[in-house]
Design an enzyme around this catalytic site. Structure first.
Site, PDB file in Angstrom:
ATOM      1  N   ARG A 291       0.263  14.784  12.352  1.00 15.40           N
ATOM      2  CA  ARG A 291       0.768  14.556  10.987  1.00 15.40           C
ATOM      3  C   ARG A 291       1.074  15.870  10.245  1.00 15.40           C
ATOM      4  O   ARG A 291       0.473  16.180   9.227  1.00 15.40           O
ATOM      5  CB  ARG A 291      -0.218  13.711  10.181  1.00 15.40           C
ATOM      6  CG  ARG A 291      -0.731  12.462  10.857  1.00 15.40           C
ATOM      7  CD  ARG A 291       0.319  11.416  11.130  1.00 15.40           C
ATOM      8  NE  ARG A 291       0.837  10.770   9.945  1.00 15.40           N
ATOM      9  CZ  ARG A 291       0.263   9.716   9.338  1.00 15.40           C
ATOM     10  NH1 ARG A 291      -0.861   9.251   9.803  1.00 15.40           N
ATOM     11  NH2 ARG A 291       0.808   9.169   8.270  1.00 15.40           N
ATOM     12  N   PRO A 292       1.989  16.699  10.754  1.00 14.51           N
ATOM     13  CA  PRO A 292       2.304  17.954  10.067  1.00 14.51           C
ATOM     14  C   PRO A 292       2.928  17.700   8.690  1.00 14.51           C
ATOM     15  O   PRO A 292       3.380  16.570   8.408  1.00 14.51           O
ATOM     16  CB  PRO A 292       3.316  18.613  10.999  1.00 14.51           C
ATOM     17  CG  PRO A 292       3.920  17.501  11.764  1.00 14.51           C
ATOM     18  CD  PRO A 292       2.849  16.468  11.931  1.00 14.51           C
TER      19      PRO A 292
ATOM     20  N   ASP B 236       5.168  20.223   7.452  1.00 19.71           N
ATOM     21  CA  ASP B 236       6.162  21.303   7.352  1.00 19.71           C
ATOM     22  C   ASP B 236       7.410  20.886   6.581  1.00 19.71           C
ATOM     23  O   ASP B 236       7.978  21.673   5.811  1.00 19.71           O
ATOM     24  CB  ASP B 236       6.540  21.817   8.756  1.00 19.71           C
ATOM     25  CG  ASP B 236       7.053  20.702   9.658  1.00 19.71           C
ATOM     26  OD1 ASP B 236       6.406  19.631   9.730  1.00 19.71           O
ATOM     27  OD2 ASP B 236       8.131  20.870  10.251  1.00 19.71           O
ATOM     28  N   LEU B 237       7.832  19.629   6.745  1.00 22.39           N
ATOM     29  CA  LEU B 237       9.065  19.197   6.063  1.00 22.39           C
ATOM     30  C   LEU B 237       8.844  19.047   4.561  1.00 22.39           C
ATOM     31  O   LEU B 237       9.733  19.334   3.756  1.00 22.39           O
ATOM     32  CB  LEU B 237       9.568  17.872   6.666  1.00 22.39           C
ATOM     33  CG  LEU B 237       9.957  17.950   8.139  1.00 22.39           C
ATOM     34  CD1 LEU B 237      10.350  16.584   8.665  1.00 22.39           C
ATOM     35  CD2 LEU B 237      11.078  18.963   8.353  1.00 22.39           C
TER      36      LEU B 237
ATOM     37  N   LYS C 147       0.847  -1.209   0.000  1.00 24.25           N
ATOM     38  CA  LYS C 147       0.000   0.000   0.000  1.00 24.25           C
ATOM     39  C   LYS C 147       0.875   1.248   0.000  1.00 24.25           C
ATOM     40  O   LYS C 147       0.678   2.156  -0.810  1.00 24.25           O
ATOM     41  CB  LYS C 147      -0.891   0.008   1.234  1.00 24.25           C
ATOM     42  CG  LYS C 147      -1.533   1.359   1.529  1.00 24.25           C
ATOM     43  CD  LYS C 147      -2.384   1.382   2.775  1.00 24.25           C
ATOM     44  CE  LYS C 147      -1.633   1.591   4.034  1.00 24.25           C
ATOM     45  NZ  LYS C 147      -1.403   2.990   4.433  1.00 24.25           N
TER      46      LYS C 147
HETATM   47  C1  EPZ Z   1       4.343   7.074   6.109  1.00 24.26           C
HETATM   48  O1  EPZ Z   1       3.594   8.133   6.691  1.00 24.26           O
HETATM   49  C2  EPZ Z   1       3.408   5.881   6.055  1.00 24.26           C
HETATM   50  N1  EPZ Z   1       2.254   6.195   5.219  1.00 24.26           N
HETATM   51  C3  EPZ Z   1       2.935   5.524   7.466  1.00 24.26           C
HETATM   52  O2  EPZ Z   1       2.144   4.339   7.376  1.00 24.26           O
HETATM   53  C4  EPZ Z   1       4.162   5.212   8.326  1.00 24.26           C
HETATM   54  O3  EPZ Z   1       3.751   4.951   9.647  1.00 24.26           O
HETATM   55  C5  EPZ Z   1       5.123   6.412   8.311  1.00 24.26           C
HETATM   56  O4  EPZ Z   1       5.476   6.738   6.941  1.00 24.26           O
HETATM   57  C6  EPZ Z   1       6.407   6.132   9.078  1.00 24.26           C
HETATM   58  O5  EPZ Z   1       7.047   5.023   8.524  1.00 24.26           O
HETATM   59  C7  EPZ Z   1       2.397   6.131   3.865  1.00 24.26           C
HETATM   60  O6  EPZ Z   1       3.461   5.835   3.350  1.00 24.26           O
HETATM   61  C8  EPZ Z   1       1.176   6.452   3.058  1.00 24.26           C
HETATM   62  P1  EPZ Z   1       6.490  10.429   8.177  1.00 24.26           P
HETATM   63  P2  EPZ Z   1       4.206   9.640   6.684  1.00 24.26           P
HETATM   64  O7  EPZ Z   1       6.422  11.679   7.382  1.00 24.26           O
HETATM   65  O8  EPZ Z   1       5.001   9.848   5.460  1.00 24.26           O
HETATM   66  C9  EPZ Z   1       6.862  13.801  11.463  1.00 24.26           C
HETATM   67  C10 EPZ Z   1       0.287   2.963   7.775  1.00 24.26           C
HETATM   68  O9  EPZ Z   1      -0.201   2.478   8.802  1.00 24.26           O
HETATM   69  N2  EPZ Z   1       6.721  14.745  10.349  1.00 24.26           N
HETATM   70  O10 EPZ Z   1       7.652   9.514   7.977  1.00 24.26           O
HETATM   71  O11 EPZ Z   1       3.097  10.578   6.967  1.00 24.26           O
HETATM   72  C11 EPZ Z   1       5.565  13.047  11.735  1.00 24.26           C
HETATM   73  O12 EPZ Z   1       4.734  13.812  12.587  1.00 24.26           O
HETATM   74  C12 EPZ Z   1       0.758   4.401   7.764  1.00 24.26           C
HETATM   75  O13 EPZ Z   1       0.431   2.340   6.688  1.00 24.26           O
HETATM   76  C13 EPZ Z   1       6.910  16.106  10.586  1.00 24.26           C
HETATM   77  O14 EPZ Z   1       7.185  16.528  11.711  1.00 24.26           O
HETATM   78  O15 EPZ Z   1       5.158   9.571   7.950  1.00 24.26           O
HETATM   79  C14 EPZ Z   1       6.050  11.788  12.391  1.00 24.26           C
HETATM   80  O16 EPZ Z   1       6.269  12.037  13.754  1.00 24.26           O
HETATM   81  C15 EPZ Z   1       0.535   5.072   9.121  1.00 24.26           C
HETATM   82  N3  EPZ Z   1       6.782  16.968   9.547  1.00 24.26           N
HETATM   83  C16 EPZ Z   1       7.405  11.530  11.723  1.00 24.26           C
HETATM   84  O17 EPZ Z   1       7.780  12.764  11.097  1.00 24.26           O
HETATM   85  C17 EPZ Z   1       6.491  16.553   8.273  1.00 24.26           C
HETATM   86  O18 EPZ Z   1       6.417  17.391   7.355  1.00 24.26           O
HETATM   87  C18 EPZ Z   1       7.370  10.464  10.647  1.00 24.26           C
HETATM   88  O19 EPZ Z   1       6.349  10.804   9.724  1.00 24.26           O
HETATM   89  C19 EPZ Z   1       6.296  15.172   8.062  1.00 24.26           C
HETATM   90  C20 EPZ Z   1       6.423  14.286   9.116  1.00 24.26           C
END
Ligand code: EPZ
Length: 426
Positions: free
Chosen positions: A128-129, A131-132, A22
Site C-alpha cells: 500500500r505505497p 507515492d502517488l 464505508k
Molecule cells: C481504496 O484503497 C479502498 N479503500 C480499498 O478498499 C480498495 O480496494 C481500493 O481503493 C481499490 O479500489 C478506501 O477507499 C478506504 P488505491 P486505496 O490507491 O485508495 C497502488 C476495502 O476492502 N498505489 O486505489 O488504498 C496500490 O498499491 C478496501 O474496503 C500505488 O502504487 O487503493 C494498489 O496496487 C481495501 N501508489 C493500486 O495502486 C499510491 O500512492 C490501487 O490502490 C497509491 C496506490
C-alpha cells in the site's frame, strides 16, 4: 474477542437494508477540514473505522457530534465543525489503526498550509505505497518531507498554486487526496488518469455542495478551479456497493432471494453483470436491487480492474460463490499483490482452489463443510462468512474485528433474512 458461529444450509430470503458506504464516508469526513463551517454527513455506517476517523478529527480540534438516531436504526448523522484547527499532525498511534487516515493529508494541507501524517504502512493485502499521493501534491506545489516515519507536506506562502498531474496507476486514495487539496488552490488543477469509483463521485458531489468548482466528475480527466473558501454543507453518504454485492453473493450461494434495500444498481454494474453471468436473476429499481437464485450456478472468468471494471473489493466474495458453480472459474486479481488470503481458509472448508501469482482457478461445485477459520482482511473475512452459509455444519470465524471495520451489524442483517448466525465471546 468475539467470534461468529454460522450453521450453514438455510436459504436466505427477505430484505437487507444497505448502509452508507464505508469507502465514501472515509473520504467525506476529512472534507470538514476544508471549511470553518459545519459539515453534516447523514447515513454514515456504524463502523469502527468511522469512530476512529471521528477521533482523529477531534485530534485536529474539529468538534464532532453524532446526532441521535435510535440504536436499532442503521446509519448515523455526524456533524463536524472545524472552526479552529489546533493541530495539523495525525499521530502514528491513530494512523496505524486506520490507514485511511492518510486522506487527511490533502485537505489539511489545503486548509492550514501544512500537514504531518504518519506513514500508514502496509496491510494484509499489500504494501500500500503512497507515492502517488505525494507526487500529486508536489505537482500542486507542495513540498514533501519524509522524516521518522512521518510525511510532512508544506504549501508555499499564500497557499498551493495548483497544477497538473497524470496518474501512471489508477489510485482511489491518491485521487481523493489530490481533489481535496486542489479545491482551495490558487489556480486550476487538472488530474488525468484519475480514479472514477462511485466513492470519488460522492466526494466530488460533497465538495461541489461546499462550493468547489470541479469539471469532469465521474471521468478520469478532472479539472478543479481553486476557490478562496468553501462553505459548510449537509450531505447523505452513498449506499455501500461492496456491502450490497457481498450480501448478493450470500443470497446466491444459499439458493435464496434477497432484496438489497437502498442499493444503487448504477454503482454495481460490473458486479451485477458477473452475478447474471453466474446465473442469478437480478432486478433493479430506484430504491434497491433484487437478487434471486435461478437454477444452478455457472462458472465464469473474472478479472478485477479499476471502476467501471470489477471491483477488487468483490473478488473474495465472488470466489466463495464460484466454489459452488458447476465447472471451473478463473479469477485474476490485478489491483493488489496479496489478495488471495481467503484461499487457504476456503480450502480448509472443502473448496478446490489453486493459485498461481495473481490468478486463482476455482473448481466447482465443491461440497463445503464447516470449519474453524480465521478472518484476515476485511473482504477475505466476508468470503468465509459467505462460504459458511452454504457449508454443511458449523463454522466458527475468529478475529471478526476485521469484519466490524467494514460491515455494519453483519450478523443482525443476515439474521433478518434467515441465516443461522450468532456472535459469541471467544
Ligand atoms: C481504496 O484503497 C479502498 N479503500 C480499498 O478498499 C480498495 O480496494 C481500493 O481503493 C481499490 O479500489 C478506501 O477507499 C478506504 P488505491 P486505496 O490507491 O485508495 C497502488 C476495502 O476492502 N498505489 O486505489 O488504498 C496500490 O498499491 C478496501 O474496503 C500505488 O502504487 O487503493 C494498489 O496496487 C481495501 N501508489 C493500486 O495502486 C499510491 O500512492 C490501487 O490502490 C497509491 C496506490
Amino acid at each position: 474477542m468475539d467470534k461468529l458461529i454460522i450453521r450453514g444450509g438455510n436459504r436466505l430470503s427477505g430484505t437487507i437494508p444497505i448502509s452508507g458506504a464505508k469507502n465514501a464516508a472515509l473520504t467525506l469526513i476529512p472534507c470538514a477540514l476544508l471549511t470553518d463551517e459545519p459539515v453534516t454527513l447523514r447515513n454514515l455506517p456504524r463502523l469502527a473505522d468511522i469512530d476512529g476517523f471521528q477521533h482523529l478529527m477531534n485530534q485536529f480540534g474539529v468538534n464532532t457530534a453524532i446526532q441521535g438516531t435510535r440504536p436499532e436504526d442503521f446509519g448515523r448523522t455526524m456533524r463536524l465543525e472545524g472552526t479552529r484547527i489546533t493541530s495539523t499532525v495525525a499521530p502514528y498511534d491513530l494512523v496505524r489503526k486506520m490507514r485511511a487516515s492518510i486522506l487527511v493529508l490533502g485537505p489539511m494541507l489545503a486548509r492550514s498550509g501544512e500537514a504531518t501524517v504518519s506513514m500508514p504502512g502496509g496491510c494484509a493485502i499489500g504494501n500500500r505505497p503512497i507515492d502517488l499521493h505525494l507526487k500529486a501534491l508536489e505537482a500542486f506545489g507542495a513540498e514533501i518531507e519524509l522524516t521518522q516515519g512521518y510525511v510532512k507536506a508544506i504549501a508555499p506562502d499564500g497557499g498551493l498554486p495548483g497544477g497538473d498531474f497524470d496518474f501512471p496507476v489508477v489510485s482511489v486514495g491518491a485521487t481523493e487526496n489530490a481533489l481535496m487539496a486542489a479545491v482551495l488552490a490558487n489556480g486550476t488543477s487538472r488530474l488525468t488518469g484519475a480514479a472514477r469509483e462511485p466513492e470519488i463521485v460522492d466526494l466530488c458531489n460533497l465538495l461541489t455542495a461546499m462550493g468547489a468548482e470541479i469539471e469532469g466528475i465521474g471521468t478520469s480527466d478532472v479539472t478543479v478551479h481553486g476557490v478562496k473558501r468553501l462553505n459548510g454543507a449537509t450531505y447523505k453518504v452513498m449506499p455501500d456497493r461492496i456491502e450490497a454485492g457481498s450480501y448478493a453473493c450470500a443470497a446466491a450461494i444459499t439458493g435464496g432471494e434477497v432484496r438489497l434495500e437502498g442499493a444503487n444498481a448504477a454503482d454495481m454494474i460490473s458486479t451485477l453483470s458477473a452475478l447474471r453471468n453466474i446465473g442469478l436473476e437480478i432486478k433493479e429499481d430506484a430504491k434497491g436491487v433484487n437478487v434471486a437464485a435461478n437454477g444452478p450456478l455457472k462458472p465464469v472468468d473474472l478479472t478485477t480492474a479499476p471502476f467501471p471494471g470489477l471491483a477488487t473489493d468483490m473478488q473474495a466474495q465472488l470466489m466463495s460463490l464460484l466454489c459452488k458453480a458447476e465447472g471451473t472459474s478463473v479469477l485474476k486479481e490485478t489491483i493488489f499483490e496479496n489478495r488471495f488470503m481467503h484461499v487457504p481458509e476456503l480450502t480448509r472448508m472443502g473448496a478446490d482452489i489453486s493459485t498461481q501469482g495473481r490468478t486463482a482457478v476455482v473448481k466447482g461445485p465443491a461440497q463445503l463443510t464447516g470449519a474453524e477459520v480465521m478472518a484476515t482482511d476485511l473482504r477475505a473475512s466476508m468470503s468465509l462468512i459467505i462460504a459458511a452459509l452454504a457449508a454443511e455444519g458449523e463454522t466458527q470465524v475468529r478475529r471478526i474485528y476485521h469484519l466490524d471495520r467494514g460491515y455494519e451489524r453483519l450478523e443482525e442483517k443476515l439474521q433478518l433474512v434467515g441465516a443461522d448466525i450468532e456472535r459469541v465471546d471467544d
